[in-house]
Design a protein around this motif. Structure first.
Motif, PDB file in Angstrom:
ATOM      1  N   ARG A  23       0.848  -1.190   0.000  1.00 30.96           N
ATOM      2  CA  ARG A  23       0.000   0.000   0.000  1.00 30.96           C
ATOM      3  C   ARG A  23       0.886   1.244   0.000  1.00 30.96           C
ATOM      4  NH1 ARG A  23      -3.780   2.481  -2.018  1.00 30.96           N
ATOM      5  NH2 ARG A  23      -4.533   0.383  -2.270  1.00 30.96           N
ATOM      6  N   GLU A  24       2.000   1.195   0.720  1.00 30.03           N
ATOM      7  CA  GLU A  24       2.927   2.334   0.769  1.00 30.03           C
ATOM      8  C   GLU A  24       3.443   2.678  -0.629  1.00 30.03           C
ATOM      9  OE1 GLU A  24       7.212   3.627   2.730  1.00 30.03           O
ATOM     10  OE2 GLU A  24       6.432   1.622   3.110  1.00 30.03           O
ATOM     11  N   ALA A  25       3.801   1.672  -1.418  1.00 32.24           N
ATOM     12  CA  ALA A  25       4.296   1.910  -2.774  1.00 32.24           C
ATOM     13  C   ALA A  25       3.194   2.501  -3.653  1.00 32.24           C
ATOM     14  CB  ALA A  25       4.821   0.619  -3.391  1.00 32.24           C
ATOM     15  N   ILE A  26       1.995   1.984  -3.536  1.00 34.82           N
ATOM     16  CA  ILE A  26       0.880   2.507  -4.319  1.00 34.82           C
ATOM     17  C   ILE A  26       0.596   3.955  -3.934  1.00 34.82           C
ATOM     18  CG2 ILE A  26      -1.598   2.292  -4.744  1.00 34.82           C
ATOM     19  CD1 ILE A  26      -1.158  -0.788  -4.494  1.00 34.82           C
ATOM     20  N   ASP A  27       0.599   4.236  -2.641  1.00 40.89           N
ATOM     21  CA  ASP A  27       0.361   5.605  -2.187  1.00 40.89           C
ATOM     22  C   ASP A  27       1.466   6.550  -2.651  1.00 40.89           C
ATOM     23  OD1 ASP A  27      -1.941   4.725  -0.927  1.00 40.89           O
ATOM     24  OD2 ASP A  27      -1.033   4.676   1.078  1.00 40.89           O
ATOM     25  N   ARG A  28       2.698   6.068  -2.643  1.00 35.84           N
ATOM     26  CA  ARG A  28       3.838   6.921  -2.983  1.00 35.84           C
ATOM     27  C   ARG A  28       3.946   7.190  -4.480  1.00 35.84           C
ATOM     28  NH1 ARG A  28       8.278   8.485  -0.090  1.00 35.84           N
ATOM     29  NH2 ARG A  28      10.079   9.052  -1.325  1.00 35.84           N
ATOM     30  N   TYR A  29       3.683   6.167  -5.300  1.00 39.23           N
ATOM     31  CA  TYR A  29       3.928   6.279  -6.736  1.00 39.23           C
ATOM     32  C   TYR A  29       2.667   6.229  -7.593  1.00 39.23           C
ATOM     33  CZ  TYR A  29       8.675   5.257  -5.241  1.00 39.23           C
ATOM     34  OH  TYR A  29       9.882   5.285  -4.620  1.00 39.23           O
ATOM     35  N   GLY A  30       1.542   5.924  -7.017  1.00 34.10           N
ATOM     36  CA  GLY A  30       0.321   5.716  -7.787  1.00 34.10           C
ATOM     37  C   GLY A  30      -0.125   6.904  -8.614  1.00 34.10           C
ATOM     38  N   ASP A  31       0.236   8.112  -8.198  1.00 35.15           N
ATOM     39  CA  ASP A  31      -0.152   9.285  -8.981  1.00 35.15           C
ATOM     40  C   ASP A  31       0.790   9.520 -10.163  1.00 35.15           C
ATOM     41  OD1 ASP A  31       1.976   9.991  -7.275  1.00 35.15           O
ATOM     42  OD2 ASP A  31       1.353  12.089  -7.206  1.00 35.15           O
ATOM     43  N   ARG A  32       1.934   8.847 -10.216  1.00 34.73           N
ATOM     44  CA  ARG A  32       2.915   9.020 -11.299  1.00 34.73           C
ATOM     45  C   ARG A  32       2.965   7.837 -12.244  1.00 34.73           C
ATOM     46  NH1 ARG A  32       6.298  13.286 -10.867  1.00 34.73           N
ATOM     47  NH2 ARG A  32       7.564  12.215 -12.388  1.00 34.73           N
ATOM     48  N   PHE A  33       2.607   6.644 -11.737  1.00 30.36           N
ATOM     49  CA  PHE A  33       2.723   5.413 -12.514  1.00 30.36           C
ATOM     50  C   PHE A  33       1.373   4.747 -12.629  1.00 30.36           C
ATOM     51  CE2 PHE A  33       6.963   4.870 -10.103  1.00 30.36           C
ATOM     52  CZ  PHE A  33       7.580   5.817 -10.877  1.00 30.36           C
ATOM     53  N   ASP A  34       1.175   4.033 -13.726  1.00 33.94           N
ATOM     54  CA  ASP A  34       0.033   3.149 -13.853  1.00 33.94           C
ATOM     55  C   ASP A  34       0.494   1.804 -13.303  1.00 33.94           C
ATOM     56  OD1 ASP A  34      -2.227   1.753 -14.530  1.00 33.94           O
ATOM     57  OD2 ASP A  34      -1.744   1.651 -16.666  1.00 33.94           O
ATOM     58  N   ILE A  35       0.126   1.500 -12.078  1.00 32.97           N
ATOM     59  CA  ILE A  35       0.571   0.278 -11.412  1.00 32.97           C
ATOM     60  C   ILE A  35      -0.413  -0.837 -11.736  1.00 32.97           C
ATOM     61  CG2 ILE A  35       1.063  -0.817  -9.199  1.00 32.97           C
ATOM     62  CD1 ILE A  35       1.798   2.009  -8.165  1.00 32.97           C
ATOM     63  N   ALA A  36       0.093  -1.888 -12.386  1.00 36.81           N
ATOM     64  CA  ALA A  36      -0.734  -3.015 -12.804  1.00 36.81           C
ATOM     65  C   ALA A  36      -0.342  -4.254 -12.007  1.00 36.81           C
ATOM     66  CB  ALA A  36      -0.549  -3.271 -14.289  1.00 36.81           C
ATOM     67  N   PRO A  37      -1.141  -4.618 -11.000  1.00 32.79           N
ATOM     68  CA  PRO A  37      -0.831  -5.838 -10.237  1.00 32.79           C
ATOM     69  C   PRO A  37      -0.992  -7.073 -11.130  1.00 32.79           C
ATOM     70  CG  PRO A  37      -2.437  -4.473  -9.079  1.00 32.79           C
ATOM     71  CD  PRO A  37      -2.298  -3.928 -10.456  1.00 32.79           C
ATOM     72  N   VAL A  38      -0.017  -7.969 -11.064  1.00 34.53           N
ATOM     73  CA  VAL A  38      -0.055  -9.201 -11.855  1.00 34.53           C
ATOM     74  C   VAL A  38       0.273 -10.384 -10.956  1.00 34.53           C
ATOM     75  CG1 VAL A  38       0.510  -8.107 -14.059  1.00 34.53           C
ATOM     76  CG2 VAL A  38       2.340  -8.921 -12.592  1.00 34.53           C
ATOM     77  N   ASP A  39      -0.138 -11.548 -11.400  1.00 37.79           N
ATOM     78  CA  ASP A  39       0.112 -12.783 -10.664  1.00 37.79           C
ATOM     79  C   ASP A  39       1.141 -13.614 -11.413  1.00 37.79           C
ATOM     80  OD1 ASP A  39      -1.878 -12.363  -8.585  1.00 37.79           O
ATOM     81  OD2 ASP A  39      -3.355 -12.668 -10.176  1.00 37.79           O
TER      82      ASP A  39
END
Length: 63
Positions: A23-39
């Motif tokens: 969650r920390e990474a998403i909060d920190r970078y989510g406004d700059r990157f399109d974060i796509a969780p994958v399995d």
């Protein structure tokens, strides 16, 4: 690495292993990157399955 990531100016898609992304990474970078969780099961793309990697890459930016 953190400074380099924060200094990016172009749209960036990041594949993040669903079990490893925080969650920390998403909060920190989510406004700059399109974060796509994958399995993927690990932090490596499956080089022995190039079709699977191609499907991941082709899906960037698609709903």
């Amino acid at each position: 690495m953190d400074a380099a990531l924060l200094a990016t100016e172009q749209p960036i898609a990041v594949f993040a292993i669903r079990d490893l992304v925080t969650r920390e990474a998403i909060d920190r970078y989510g406004d700059r990157f399109d974060i796509a969780p994958v399995d993927l099961g690990s932090h490596h793309f499956p080089v022995e399955a190039p079709e699977g990697t191609a499907r991941l890459l082709a899906g960037v930016g698609t709903p």
